[in-house]
Design an enzyme around this catalytic site. Structure first.
Site, short mmCIF file in Angstrom:
data_model
loop_
_atom_site.label_atom_id
_atom_site.label_comp_id
_atom_site.label_asym_id
_atom_site.label_seq_id
_atom_site.Cartn_x
_atom_site.Cartn_y
_atom_site.Cartn_z
N HIS A 178 0.85 -1.20 0.00
CA HIS A 178 0.00 0.00 0.00
C HIS A 178 0.88 1.25 0.00
O HIS A 178 0.71 2.15 -0.81
CB HIS A 178 -0.94 0.00 1.21
CG HIS A 178 -1.60 1.32 1.47
ND1 HIS A 178 -2.55 1.85 0.62
CD2 HIS A 178 -1.43 2.24 2.46
CE1 HIS A 178 -2.94 3.03 1.09
NE2 HIS A 178 -2.27 3.30 2.21
N ASP B 158 6.90 21.83 -26.26
CA ASP B 158 6.92 20.48 -25.68
C ASP B 158 7.94 20.49 -24.55
O ASP B 158 8.51 21.52 -24.23
CB ASP B 158 7.31 19.44 -26.75
CG ASP B 158 6.80 18.04 -26.41
OD1 ASP B 158 7.09 17.58 -25.28
OD2 ASP B 158 6.12 17.43 -27.23
N TRP C 155 6.89 0.09 4.07
CA TRP C 155 7.46 0.82 2.93
C TRP C 155 8.81 1.43 3.30
O TRP C 155 9.59 1.79 2.44
CB TRP C 155 6.50 1.89 2.41
CG TRP C 155 6.58 3.21 3.11
CD1 TRP C 155 5.97 3.53 4.29
CD2 TRP C 155 7.30 4.38 2.69
NE1 TRP C 155 6.29 4.83 4.63
CE2 TRP C 155 7.09 5.38 3.66
CE3 TRP C 155 8.10 4.69 1.59
CZ2 TRP C 155 7.66 6.65 3.58
CZ3 TRP C 155 8.66 5.96 1.51
CH2 TRP C 155 8.43 6.92 2.50
N SER D 142 13.45 6.35 -13.31
CA SER D 142 12.35 7.05 -13.95
C SER D 142 12.17 8.45 -13.35
O SER D 142 12.04 9.44 -14.08
CB SER D 142 11.07 6.22 -13.78
OG SER D 142 9.94 7.01 -13.97
N SER D 143 12.18 8.54 -12.00
CA SER D 143 11.98 9.84 -11.36
C SER D 143 13.09 10.80 -11.70
O SER D 143 12.85 11.99 -11.93
CB SER D 143 11.96 9.69 -9.84
OG SER D 143 10.87 8.94 -9.46
N HIS E 49 12.87 12.12 4.04
CA HIS E 49 12.23 13.37 4.42
C HIS E 49 12.05 14.33 3.25
O HIS E 49 10.95 14.81 3.03
CB HIS E 49 12.84 14.03 5.65
CG HIS E 49 11.82 14.97 6.21
ND1 HIS E 49 10.79 14.55 7.00
CD2 HIS E 49 11.59 16.26 5.93
CE1 HIS E 49 9.98 15.55 7.21
NE2 HIS E 49 10.43 16.61 6.58
N GLU F 180 11.66 13.40 0.38
CA GLU F 180 10.61 12.72 -0.38
C GLU F 180 9.21 13.18 0.03
O GLU F 180 8.34 13.36 -0.81
CB GLU F 180 10.74 11.20 -0.20
CG GLU F 180 9.57 10.36 -0.70
CD GLU F 180 9.43 10.34 -2.22
OE1 GLU F 180 10.40 10.70 -2.91
OE2 GLU F 180 8.35 9.96 -2.70
N TYR G 221 8.38 16.06 0.98
CA TYR G 221 8.13 17.36 0.35
C TYR G 221 7.96 17.23 -1.14
O TYR G 221 7.23 18.00 -1.75
CB TYR G 221 9.23 18.36 0.74
CG TYR G 221 9.16 18.65 2.21
CD1 TYR G 221 8.02 19.23 2.74
CD2 TYR G 221 10.17 18.28 3.07
CE1 TYR G 221 7.90 19.45 4.10
CE2 TYR G 221 10.06 18.49 4.44
CZ TYR G 221 8.93 19.07 4.95
OH TYR G 221 8.81 19.26 6.28
N SER H 165 -1.84 27.43 -5.30
CA SER H 165 -1.49 28.81 -5.61
C SER H 165 -1.97 29.24 -6.99
O SER H 165 -2.01 30.43 -7.29
CB SER H 165 0.03 29.01 -5.53
OG SER H 165 0.49 28.60 -4.26
N HIS I 177 14.31 13.27 12.71
CA HIS I 177 13.13 13.36 13.58
C HIS I 177 12.24 12.12 13.42
O HIS I 177 11.31 11.94 14.19
CB HIS I 177 12.34 14.67 13.35
CG HIS I 177 11.70 14.78 12.01
ND1 HIS I 177 11.54 15.97 11.36
CD2 HIS I 177 11.18 13.86 11.19
CE1 HIS I 177 10.95 15.78 10.21
NE2 HIS I 177 10.72 14.50 10.09
N HIS I 178 12.54 11.30 12.43
CA HIS I 178 11.83 10.02 12.31
C HIS I 178 12.46 8.97 13.23
O HIS I 178 12.03 7.84 13.25
CB HIS I 178 11.91 9.50 10.88
CG HIS I 178 11.24 10.40 9.88
ND1 HIS I 178 9.92 10.26 9.52
CD2 HIS I 178 11.70 11.46 9.19
CE1 HIS I 178 9.61 11.18 8.64
NE2 HIS I 178 10.66 11.94 8.42
N THR J 155 6.09 27.16 6.17
CA THR J 155 4.81 26.52 5.85
C THR J 155 3.66 27.41 6.29
O THR J 155 2.66 27.57 5.57
CB THR J 155 4.72 25.14 6.52
OG1 THR J 155 5.95 24.45 6.29
CG2 THR J 155 3.58 24.33 5.96
N LYS K 205 2.99 30.19 3.87
CA LYS K 205 2.19 29.77 2.71
C LYS K 205 0.71 29.77 3.03
O LYS K 205 -0.11 30.29 2.28
CB LYS K 205 2.62 28.37 2.27
CG LYS K 205 3.96 28.38 1.59
CD LYS K 205 4.28 27.05 0.98
CE LYS K 205 5.12 27.19 -0.25
NZ LYS K 205 4.49 27.76 -1.40
N ARG L 154 1.24 1.21 15.22
CA ARG L 154 0.91 1.03 13.80
C ARG L 154 1.37 -0.34 13.30
O ARG L 154 2.09 -1.05 13.97
CB ARG L 154 1.51 2.16 12.95
CG ARG L 154 2.98 2.35 13.10
CD ARG L 154 3.44 3.63 12.41
NE ARG L 154 3.40 3.52 10.96
CZ ARG L 154 4.29 4.07 10.14
NH1 ARG L 154 5.30 4.77 10.61
NH2 ARG L 154 4.18 3.94 8.84
#
Ligand SMILES: [Cu+2]
Lengths: 385, 531
Positions: free
Chosen positions: B80, B109, B145, B173-174, B257, B259, B261, B272, B306-307, B332, B335, B454
């Site tokens: 998932h 293009d 994951w 790819s990314s 991390h 990632e 964002y 925006s 922080h993880h 943040t 924004k 979890r």
């Protein structure tokens, strides 16, 4: 099932129509029973309130705008698109608010990480999927002869509800163990946390103690419990298949009761040792071994090798029909495997007695259609150690 | 901003029109075709990942194990997460970038069309490999994951190697997609479009692309070290050989991390674009939006641990990562304030894109609040690895990344296909989704605070009510997205949807609205002039 539905609906209605929450359902973090847990709780509540107030202001302004500045009410939009002063203000104010949160957070953190001057030390070792507690010392006295495994005591039958089965589940469902960790109140107890296989995490919410058990490393944490009681927690880090089934239970008792518990435990251990020695000297009959073996198997082996002995190949091999459990020449290998482990198979030598290992090996060689007729005796196991 | 469009005559249709049949899609180098491929691929993965989520929620409906074995449950949580992150959210954003960036900067293009084709067609192969592991002996990856070692190395199922190569392919790819965005934005802007005149969607994607280029190789490094630990006798993550399992987490979160964002910045750009259109008022604080996005991206590199507050970090490390993480709240916050200020004194209407954008701002902010709470290390000892964290990141991902994408699709769909969607159905989709998303994820705050960890297939009975609500919400949310598919199908292929004008939205500004609807196959064959 329908009872659950009903309960859930009623609960939703209660949540929607009354501000007061039910007394039974816990919505919030526990304030806990240690000074550190109180501090973590206070910090949490401070953050909740600060976020709540900021949210009320920001969302309030937004909803006001949604109502008052919609096209039907306010057909001519303004055209401003910057304002240096406003932008500075709403950068500086959050910095100040965060500073207000950071100061107590730093103080609390420094206090929580101070493991010096402990009154006693306990070694906590995680392994798939159980905890082992070994006492090191208390008030300068050696306690290293006391150590035991702590396993989930909810029977598998109670949670394996496949095929429409329903079972009665108690208040302590999945939060109960055969032997809880016992510690005294009012003493600073240092925990040395480690693991034998994958990463686990030892968590007792009432103490605000959560520390990862990392294989090959020892982490330190501590607690000082203010109130006697039974405190329940879990393994918090995903550690494989039965991650959800390795709870932590800590019983905090007065220092006097703790002394009594230590004495009682030592007596019980001595008796168990004597009994185990007597077991080794005796030759056991097949049906005795099978009966005991099944019991040991269901408690320690069936999570992976399954009650049917079919296993879950390739991770957990089958025992039914396997070479090691049916070939007479491999009896020593079979004993060695249970005693010392191999790969993902843990070593049970320290956890089970000679008699228990002999019984479970006999069971494995004569259950699940393995009809070898081999009876392994405790003395064979003792000799292999 | 204004633009001059040169209608070009149709002397060489054979050259300018799309090829016919399947090969059109296989060989296409057209940014719109590739954008559509990405978006449909993402939607397919979104449904597959959603199906896995529903297996999880069905098992958690009541206490006890009713439907799946714990080992399969762990495969579902792992797949998932992987499918949603790498298969749904990231390709959806790349699809939007492909469709929109050339139109927004006045280019014909993307700059590197053949690489564009490759970067898409690698994805089905990567996910074919990953999902095929479900049918292998030992099952699919089952370590979450985040694939922490040694659960994923020494204890991982045989299919872990397929997972490793799948991740390598997704990363390639990314990176190719990101290079394409950077080269396009740097070289193909229309005359007069300076960096500080670029639409914010282009800005946020440019910054996202830099993040991708910086962190995807780190992820590739992590899985490569796993591979050599598993098969070639190294011990990067094994203490017995002098390695360190916690080092895996440092490497992973150094990727992980930024990632998160990567999965939200393009949504900032979308909000925006949409909020000013429907407020009929220019975006408040354009420059501060750009700087805030850049600071968030910069800070994302110094907050990863922080993880890992419970891994046994030294006190100094915990203090550093706690303070840096709290700092992210400042840009943040800027924004969010800017979006509210854009609405303030506007003349708002509430079509579907605006509704989803407003829901994005509110619910993302709620996810931000729980983010600040999680930054506080002493409180994090209680939150870490509980459903509180699950609630937090689903609040920033579902209403953040996914609602952002849905808002974008409603907003630009008329430009893409030349037809208007049904506003009535889209509003039903919105209200249905907003109720379901909160019903699914809000109770998770409570179950987490009350102590539910979890990634477990079963739980103590005190969590039963919260879990039942979440499960009901999740099924509702899933049905709502099938309804979204129906709306899209009806608009694009139903034949009865009304034709869209070039302008589409009264208040819309930007080069893409100067093109006819549907936009021509090659966006701007002659560069418009931006004043
Ligand atoms: Cu564990």
């Amino acid at each position: 099932m329908s009872k659950q539905w009903y309960k859930s609906g009623a609960w939703l209605a209660a949540m929607l129509f009354s501000a007061g929450a039910g007394a039974e359902t816990q919505f919030n973090m526990t304030p806990g029973v240690t000074d550190n847990a109180h501090r973590a709780y206070d910090l949490h509540m401070a953050a909740v309130w600060i976020c709540g107030i900021i949210g009320a202001v920001v969302f309030g302004a937004m909803f006001y705008s949604i109502v008052k500045h919609r096209k039907s009410v306010h057909p001519k939009p303004a055209h401003f698109h910057e304002n240096t002063l406003v932008e500075i203000v709403w950068t500086v104010i959050p910095v100040l608010i965060l500073l207000g949160l950071a100061i107590p957070a730093v103080k609390t953190l420094v206090a929580m990480e101070d493991t010096r001057d402990a009154d006693m030390t306990v070694m906590v070792t995680g392994s798939q999927w159980k905890w082992h507690y070994k006492y090191v010392d208390a008030d300068g006295k050696d306690l290293s002869d006391i150590g035991f495994y702590s396993l989930l005591s909810t029977p598998r039958d109670t949670f394996e509800n496949y095929g429409g089965k329903t079972t009665e589940k108690s208040e302590t469902y999945l939060k109960e163990v055969d032997k809880p960790l016992v510690i005294p109140t009012g003493k600073k107890v240092r925990f040395l946390v480690t693991s034998e296989d994958v990463i686990h995490s030892w968590w007792v919410p009432a103490f605000a103690v959560k520390k990862d058990a990392v294989p090959g490393f020892i982490n330190e944490t501590w607690t000082k419990v203010n109130e006697a009681g039974v405190y329940r927690g879990v393994c918090a880090e995903l550690c494989g298949k039965d991650h959800g089934f390795m709870p932590v239970v800590v019983k905090a008792v007065s220092p006097e009761e703790f002394q009594t518990w230590v004495a009682d435990t030592r007596t019980a251990m001595a008796e168990a040792k004597k009994a185990a020695e007597a077991d080794v000297d005796r030759v056991w009959a097949m049906d005795e071994l099978m009966k005991k073996g099944e019991e040991v198997y269901l408690k320690n082996c069936s999570a992976c090798h399954q009650a049917t002995g079919a296993g879950m190949p390739p991770t957990f091999p089958a025992l039914a029909g396997s070479k090691i459990a049916t070939d007479k020449a491999q009896i020593p290998d079979h004993i060695g495997r249970v005693l010392k482990g191999k790969g993902a198979m843990p070593a049970f030598g320290a956890m089970l007695s000679d008699m228990e290992i002999a019984a479970v090996i006999t069971y494995e060689r004569n259950a699940f259609g393995n009809k070898t007729g081999d009876a392994v005796q405790p003395k064979d196991v003792k000799a292999a150690r | 901003m204004s633009a001059v469009i040169h209608e070009h005559d149709h002397h060489h249709d054979d050259h300018h029109g799309p090829a016919k049949g399947l090969t059109r899609w296989l060989y296409t180098t057209n940014h719109k075709d590739i954008g559509s491929l990405y978006l449909w691929f993402a939607f397919t993965m979104f449904l597959i990942g959603g199906l896995f989520a529903l297996v999880i929620r069905a098992e958690l409906f009541i206490p006890g194990l009713q439907l799946v074995k714990p080992e399969f449950f762990n495969q579902m949580t792992t797949l998932h997460g992987l499918v949603m992150v790498f298969g749904a959210v990231m390709p959806a954003f790349t699809g939007l970038a492909n469709w929109l960036i050339p139109m927004m900067i006045g280019a014909p293009d993307m700059a590197l069309p053949r690489m564009n084709n490759w970067s898409f067609w690698i994805l089905p192969v990567a996910f074919g490999m990953l999902l095929s592991s479900l049918f292998m002996d030992g099952g699919a990856p089952n370590f979450g994951w985040t694939f922490y070692a040694p659960l994923s190395t020494k204890f991982g199922p045989p299919s872990t190697d397929y997972f490793i190569f799948g991740v390598h392919l997704m990363g390639i790819s990314s990176i190719m997609g990101a290079i394409n965005v950077i080269v396009t934005v740097m070289n193909m802007r229309a005359p007069g479009m300076t960096y500080m005149k670029m639409p914010l969607f282009v800005w946020t994607w440019l910054i996202t692309a830099f993040l991708l280029i910086m962190v995807m190789p780190v992820l590739a490094g992590a899985v490569t070290m796993m591979l050599t630990d598993r098969h070639f006798g190294t011990s990067f993550f094994d203490a017995a050989g002098g390695g360190d399992p916690v080092m895996f987490q440092h490497v992973f979160w150094f990727f992980g991390h930024p990632e998160v964002y990567i999965m939200i910045l393009p949504s900032f750009g979308i909000a925006s674009a949409i909020i000013p259109t429907f407020a009929r008022k220019p975006l408040f604080g354009y420059a501060s939006m750009v700087y805030a996005t850049a600071s968030i991206a910069g800070l994302s590199f110094i907050v990863w641990a922080h993880h890992m507050f419970t891994t046994g970090m030294p006190l100094a490390g915990e203090l550093f990562f706690m303070i840096c993480t709290m700092l992210i709240a400042v840009p943040t916050g800027v924004k969010v304030f800017n979006w509210v200020a854009t609405m303030w004194q506007g003349s708002m209407t509430f079509e579907a894109p605006m509704l989803f954008a407003i829901a994005f701002v509110i619910l993302f902010t709620i996810g931000g609040f729980s983010g600040i709470m999680l930054a506080l290390a002493p409180a994090d000892f209680q939150y870490h690895d509980t459903y509180f964290v699950v609630a937090h990141f689903h609040y920033v991902l579902f209403p953040g990344a996914i609602f952002g994408t849905i808002a974008a699709v409603y907003y630009w769909l008329p430009k893409w296909c030349g037809r208007m969607y049904s506003e009535k159905l889209a509003k039903i989709h919105f209200w249905w989704s907003i109720i379901a998303v909160n019903l699914t994820f809000f109770p998770m705050h409570f179950s987490g605070l009350a102590g539910m960890q979890r990634r477990v297939p079963d739980y103590a009975i005190q969590f039963a009510d919260f879990n039942m609500l979440s499960s009901i919400g999740a099924f509702g949310l899933g049905i709502g997205q099938l309804f979204f598919f129906y709306i899209l199908w009806k608009t694009i292929w139903g034949g009865k949807a009304p034709k869209a004008t070039a302008q589409v939205w009264e208040g819309a500004e930007g080069l893409e609205w100067t093109l006819p609807s549907p936009a021509p196959y090659h966006s701007f064959t002659e560069p418009p002039v931006v004043k």
